[in-house]
Design a protein around this motif. Structure first.
Motif, PDB file in Angstrom:
ATOM      1  N   GLN A  64      -6.268   4.437   5.663  1.00 18.78           N
ATOM      2  CA  GLN A  64      -6.647   3.263   6.445  1.00 18.78           C
ATOM      3  C   GLN A  64      -6.560   3.575   7.946  1.00 18.78           C
ATOM      4  O   GLN A  64      -7.445   3.192   8.716  1.00 18.78           O
ATOM      5  CB  GLN A  64      -5.733   2.101   6.081  1.00 18.78           C
ATOM      6  CG  GLN A  64      -6.097   0.789   6.723  1.00 18.78           C
ATOM      7  CD  GLN A  64      -5.187  -0.333   6.274  1.00 18.78           C
ATOM      8  OE1 GLN A  64      -4.088  -0.107   5.764  1.00 18.78           O
ATOM      9  NE2 GLN A  64      -5.641  -1.549   6.463  1.00 18.78           N
ATOM     10  N   GLN A  82      -2.550   5.527   1.038  1.00 15.96           N
ATOM     11  CA  GLN A  82      -3.505   4.482   1.390  1.00 15.96           C
ATOM     12  C   GLN A  82      -3.382   4.101   2.858  1.00 15.96           C
ATOM     13  O   GLN A  82      -4.388   3.886   3.543  1.00 15.96           O
ATOM     14  CB  GLN A  82      -3.293   3.244   0.506  1.00 15.96           C
ATOM     15  CG  GLN A  82      -3.739   3.415  -0.919  1.00 15.96           C
ATOM     16  CD  GLN A  82      -3.342   2.226  -1.767  1.00 15.96           C
ATOM     17  OE1 GLN A  82      -2.247   1.678  -1.630  1.00 15.96           O
ATOM     18  NE2 GLN A  82      -4.238   1.827  -2.666  1.00 15.96           N
ATOM     19  N   ARG A 105       0.840  -1.203   0.000  1.00 15.43           N
ATOM     20  CA  ARG A 105       0.000   0.000   0.000  1.00 15.43           C
ATOM     21  C   ARG A 105       0.874   1.251   0.000  1.00 15.43           C
ATOM     22  O   ARG A 105       1.936   1.283   0.607  1.00 15.43           O
ATOM     23  CB  ARG A 105      -0.911  -0.003   1.216  1.00 15.43           C
ATOM     24  CG  ARG A 105      -1.908  -1.125   1.177  1.00 15.43           C
ATOM     25  CD  ARG A 105      -2.728  -1.162   2.441  1.00 15.43           C
ATOM     26  NE  ARG A 105      -3.440  -2.418   2.493  1.00 15.43           N
ATOM     27  CZ  ARG A 105      -4.748  -2.531   2.433  1.00 15.43           C
ATOM     28  NH1 ARG A 105      -5.487  -1.456   2.352  1.00 15.43           N
ATOM     29  NH2 ARG A 105      -5.322  -3.703   2.463  1.00 15.43           N
TER      30      ARG A 105
END
Length: 188
Positions: free
Chosen positions: A51, A47, A43
């Motif tokens: 998250q 990202q 990722r």
């Protein structure tokens, strides 16, 4: 995606079966879908940050859902399909408030005059703070604004005489219930 209806064996089931099917609960429905494909690439930092933000929002929502004051604040709000209190609390966490306008039409630098602030948030503004700073950066006055007649309107009553308005900075800061802020600054 499929919904399971009138099947006592699958009703209430959640998780992944084999590597093909995923069962999840949305409201009172059991949803069946293909299992998501696992990505091999790592990722990106963006990202990972997003998250982490969602994880923080979920922690906030779980903690606040048990709070009777929060339950009362959200009691009369319509729920979106498949969304309940938890979903609204996550949305509240992810959307900070905005200060849309500062109405200074009645302000001439005298004490006792009202400054009007328009502030919005998807699930309510908890408070608005107003500060006045002169051209040199020295604080003139500050304090909380009072809620106005409209849910988006807030009023601040000045307490200090300001003889020179040129360069005066007026800042309104709105805070929502999760504690996020939005600002608007006007320089005269």
């Amino acid at each position: 995606m499929a919904k399971v209806r009138n099947n006592l064996l699958l009703q209430g089931l959640s998780g992944t079966l084999g590597k093909q099917l995923t069962f999840r609960q949305v409201g009172n429905d059991t949803i069946v879908s293909m299992a998501p494909a696992k990505s091999e690439k790592p990722r990106s930092p963006r990202q990972l940050a997003r998250q982490a933000l969602f994880a923080e929002a979920n922690c906030y929502a779980r903690a606040q859902a048990a709070n009777p004051a929060t339950q009362a604040r959200f009691a009369g709000r319509p729920h979106k399909p498949h969304g309940g209190l938890h979903t609204m609390l996550v949305a509240d966490f992810l959307c900070p408030p905005t200060v849309q306008a500062l109405d200074l039409t009645g302000y001439s630098g005298e004490p006792g005059q009202l400054l009007y602030v328009t502030a919005t948030d998807n699930y309510g503004v908890a408070g608005v703070h107003v500060s006045l700073t002169d051209a040199t950066g020295r604080a003139v006055e500050e304090g909380p604004a009072a809620p106005g007649p409209d849910v988006t309107q807030w009023c601040y009553c000045t307490t200090t005489r300001v003889p020179v308005l040129s360069g005066l900075r007026i800042t309104a800061t709105a805070t929502d219930y999760p504690g996020h802020t939005g600002h608007l600054e006007v320089t005269l």
